[in-house]
Design a protein around this motif. Structure first.
Motif, short mmCIF file in Angstrom:
data_model
loop_
_atom_site.label_atom_id
_atom_site.label_comp_id
_atom_site.label_asym_id
_atom_site.label_seq_id
_atom_site.Cartn_x
_atom_site.Cartn_y
_atom_site.Cartn_z
N GLN A 204 17.96 19.40 -33.51
CA GLN A 204 17.46 20.44 -32.62
C GLN A 204 16.38 21.27 -33.32
OE1 GLN A 204 19.99 23.82 -31.75
NE2 GLN A 204 19.32 23.85 -29.62
N TYR A 205 16.63 21.62 -34.59
CA TYR A 205 15.67 22.40 -35.36
C TYR A 205 14.32 21.69 -35.41
CZ TYR A 205 13.14 23.59 -39.64
OH TYR A 205 12.17 23.89 -40.55
N LEU A 206 14.36 20.38 -35.70
CA LEU A 206 13.12 19.64 -35.88
C LEU A 206 12.41 19.36 -34.56
CD1 LEU A 206 14.48 17.36 -38.68
CD2 LEU A 206 12.60 18.95 -38.91
N SER A 207 13.17 19.30 -33.46
CA SER A 207 12.54 19.05 -32.16
C SER A 207 11.91 20.30 -31.58
CB SER A 207 13.57 18.48 -31.17
OG SER A 207 14.55 19.45 -30.88
N LEU A 208 12.40 21.47 -32.02
CA LEU A 208 11.92 22.73 -31.44
C LEU A 208 11.08 23.57 -32.39
CD1 LEU A 208 15.16 23.90 -29.58
CD2 LEU A 208 13.17 22.79 -28.59
N LYS A 209 11.00 23.17 -33.66
CA LYS A 209 10.38 24.05 -34.66
C LYS A 209 8.90 24.31 -34.39
CE LYS A 209 9.33 20.47 -38.14
NZ LYS A 209 7.94 20.78 -38.45
N ASN A 210 8.24 23.44 -33.63
CA ASN A 210 6.82 23.65 -33.34
C ASN A 210 6.59 24.37 -32.02
OD1 ASN A 210 5.88 22.38 -35.70
ND2 ASN A 210 6.20 20.36 -34.78
N SER A 211 7.68 24.67 -31.29
CA SER A 211 7.53 25.37 -30.02
C SER A 211 7.86 26.85 -30.20
CB SER A 211 8.46 24.76 -28.97
OG SER A 211 9.80 24.94 -29.34
N SER A 212 7.02 27.69 -29.65
CA SER A 212 7.14 29.15 -29.77
C SER A 212 7.44 29.53 -31.22
CB SER A 212 8.21 29.69 -28.80
OG SER A 212 9.49 29.20 -29.17
N SER A 213 8.50 30.27 -31.44
CA SER A 213 8.82 30.68 -32.82
C SER A 213 10.28 30.35 -33.09
CB SER A 213 8.58 32.17 -33.01
OG SER A 213 9.32 32.92 -32.07
N TYR A 214 10.67 29.13 -32.77
CA TYR A 214 12.07 28.73 -32.90
C TYR A 214 12.50 28.64 -34.35
CZ TYR A 214 16.37 26.08 -32.77
OH TYR A 214 17.66 25.69 -32.95
N TYR A 215 13.65 29.19 -34.63
CA TYR A 215 14.31 29.02 -35.92
C TYR A 215 15.78 28.75 -35.66
CZ TYR A 215 10.36 31.19 -38.39
OH TYR A 215 9.12 31.46 -38.93
N ALA A 216 16.35 27.84 -36.42
CA ALA A 216 17.80 27.73 -36.39
C ALA A 216 18.36 29.04 -36.94
CB ALA A 216 18.24 26.56 -37.27
N ASP A 217 19.55 29.42 -36.48
CA ASP A 217 20.12 30.71 -36.89
C ASP A 217 20.21 30.81 -38.41
OD1 ASP A 217 20.35 31.74 -34.38
OD2 ASP A 217 22.47 31.24 -34.12
N TYR A 218 20.67 29.75 -39.05
CA TYR A 218 20.82 29.78 -40.51
C TYR A 218 19.49 30.09 -41.18
CZ TYR A 218 21.66 28.24 -45.29
OH TYR A 218 21.75 28.19 -46.66
N GLU A 219 18.46 29.39 -40.78
CA GLU A 219 17.13 29.62 -41.36
C GLU A 219 16.64 31.03 -41.05
OE1 GLU A 219 12.66 27.61 -41.35
OE2 GLU A 219 13.94 27.47 -39.58
N LYS A 220 16.87 31.49 -39.83
CA LYS A 220 16.39 32.82 -39.43
C LYS A 220 17.00 33.91 -40.31
CE LYS A 220 16.18 36.04 -35.54
NZ LYS A 220 16.65 37.19 -36.36
N TYR A 221 18.32 33.86 -40.52
CA TYR A 221 18.97 34.90 -41.31
C TYR A 221 18.50 34.86 -42.77
CZ TYR A 221 22.02 35.07 -37.22
OH TYR A 221 22.50 35.18 -35.94
N MET A 222 18.35 33.65 -43.30
CA MET A 222 17.89 33.52 -44.68
C MET A 222 16.45 34.01 -44.85
SD MET A 222 20.33 32.59 -46.57
CE MET A 222 21.54 31.42 -47.15
N THR A 223 15.59 33.67 -43.90
CA THR A 223 14.20 34.12 -44.00
C THR A 223 14.08 35.62 -43.76
OG1 THR A 223 13.83 33.38 -41.71
CG2 THR A 223 13.13 31.90 -43.47
N ASP A 224 15.00 36.19 -42.98
CA ASP A 224 15.02 37.66 -42.83
C ASP A 224 15.33 38.33 -44.17
OD1 ASP A 224 14.40 37.63 -40.18
OD2 ASP A 224 16.41 38.05 -39.44
N ILE A 225 16.21 37.72 -44.96
CA ILE A 225 16.49 38.24 -46.29
C ILE A 225 15.25 38.16 -47.16
CG2 ILE A 225 17.78 37.81 -48.44
CD1 ILE A 225 20.09 36.77 -46.60
#
Length: 400
Positions: A204-225
């Protein structure tokens, strides 16, 4: 007669409503008594520490209610203070307003202003009275209490409830009395998200990563840190690291660890986690270009994480050893084996494995000058024997 009854009923209803409003005003005008909300939350934390989870939730909810009542009283008190002409004439300057409260002997309002200044500092409000009032209006939320309740539900395996409370805590992180608790919340949210990762998550992450600003939750929380990490958020520095790693220099690895340092320990777990995450996601991409893109992201995270780890080891040894110096990362690794706590920290955090991820990812990208040198160092000097043997096997595989 009916008209008379209606009139009498209306009078009683009006008096009842007036009495209710009066009672509510009196309650708001009176500062809540009993234990302070923060003390109740401390009791909740103690209950959590002793695994009394039901009591922990009950006390945390009490703390939230107590804080909400206190904020209502603070709002009322500040509204009353603003009726003073001296306060109104002071404008929006927080210092001048405070002086007016002192001169007007508005004790309760002064106590409120001073309590916020002592916890958050004047800079938090930009020296403006209106900013302080706005902050008080939003301050009925209690992120520390929501976070504690979320932790209880996490321990008890009620993941959905845990997510609700932790997200609520994160949404109000600017109200935290200790700002860095924000990172604890994010790490716990990331841990919950990680526990739910599976092959479908990566697909899912790889199919959506180029659309809008999709992030998997795990990646989102880590990148917020990592958003607050000055090196990670600086593309020119991160790209310069990759340039050194990818160079044709036979001593690329040695030069890399001579050039870079970072003392941002808070980022370490997030970087190690994302380095592994991006390596795994690369296995699900459909094209070589996408594989490389994911591996480059993994390499950047592993590179900065290894820099932070080396910096911490170096600083720790420098504090403990007289006239400390070392000759390259190989010598640094050998020196840290004298201290069991450093070895334990490296195992707990995943640092010794991290250097293997860095070498593997560089190798996968074809940066063999760097990876070969690092594999060689790890095969003889990695402080953890398991990863020494792992590096020897990697060297043998690469020779085939």
């Amino acid at each position: 007669m009916n008209v008379l009854k209606k009139s009498v009923s209306l009078v009683f209803l009006t008096l009842a409503l007036a009495g209710s409003v009066c009672a509510q005003s009196t309650l708001v005008a009176r500062k809540p008594s009993g234990d302070e909300y923060w003390y109740i939350l401390k009791q909740a934390q103690d209950a959590y520490d002793y695994s009394n989870f039901g009591q922990a939730i009950s006390l945390a909810e009490q703390a939230k209610k107590k804080r909400k009542d206190l904020i209502e009283w603070e709002r009322y008190t500040m509204d009353q203070a603003q009726r003073s002409s001296a306060v109104r004439l002071s404008g929006d300057d927080l210092g001048l307003v405070r002086d007016a409260l002192v001169k007007g002997k508005l004790k309760n309002a002064l106590e409120i202003v001073d309590s916020y200044l002592s916890i958050y500092g004047s800079k938090k409000f930009g020296g403006k009275f209106s900013s302080l009032l706005s902050f008080i209006d939003r301050n009925s939320g209690y992120p520390e209490a929501d976070y504690l309740i979320g932790k209880v539900y996490k321990v008890e395996g009620e993941i959905k409830k845990a997510e609700i409370y932790m997200k609520k805590a994160y949404e109000t992180f600017d109200l935290l009395s200790v700002p860095d608790v924000k990172y604890d919340i994010l790490y716990d949210m990331a841990d919950i998200a990680k526990s739910q990762l599976d092959s479908m998550s990566y697909t899912q992450y790889l199919s959506l990563k180029n659309s809008s600003s999709y992030y998997a939750d795990y990646e989102k929380y880590m990148t917020d840190i990592l958003a607050d990490d000055n090196i990670y958020s600086n593309p020119s520095v991160m790209n310069s690291m990759i340039k050194v790693i990818s160079s044709k220099d036979k001593k690329a690895m040695s030069r890399f660890f001579e050039l870079y340092r970072s003392g941002n320990d808070r980022s370490l777990d997030a970087l190690i986690g994302l380095a592994s995450y991006y390596r795994l996601s690369a296995a699900y991409v459909p094209s070589n270009a996408d594989v490389k893109a994911e591996l480059i992201k993994s390499l950047k995270c592993a590179a900065l994480a290894s820099v932070i780890a080396v910096t911490r080891i170096q600083d720790t040894l420098d504090d403990r050893m007289t006239d400390f110096s070392y000759n390259g990362i190989q010598d640094l690794f050998k020196k840290c084996t004298r201290y069991s706590d450093i070895l334990g920290w490296g195992n707990d955090v995943g640092v010794w494995e991290l250097f293997g991820i860095l070498a593997d990812t560089a190798s996968d990208l074809g940066y063999t000058n760097f990876s070969d040198e690092l594999f060689s160092v790890l095969s003889t000097s990695n402080p953890e024997p398991y990863w020494q043997e792992w590096a020897k096997r990697r060297i043998a595989q690469n020779k085939k």
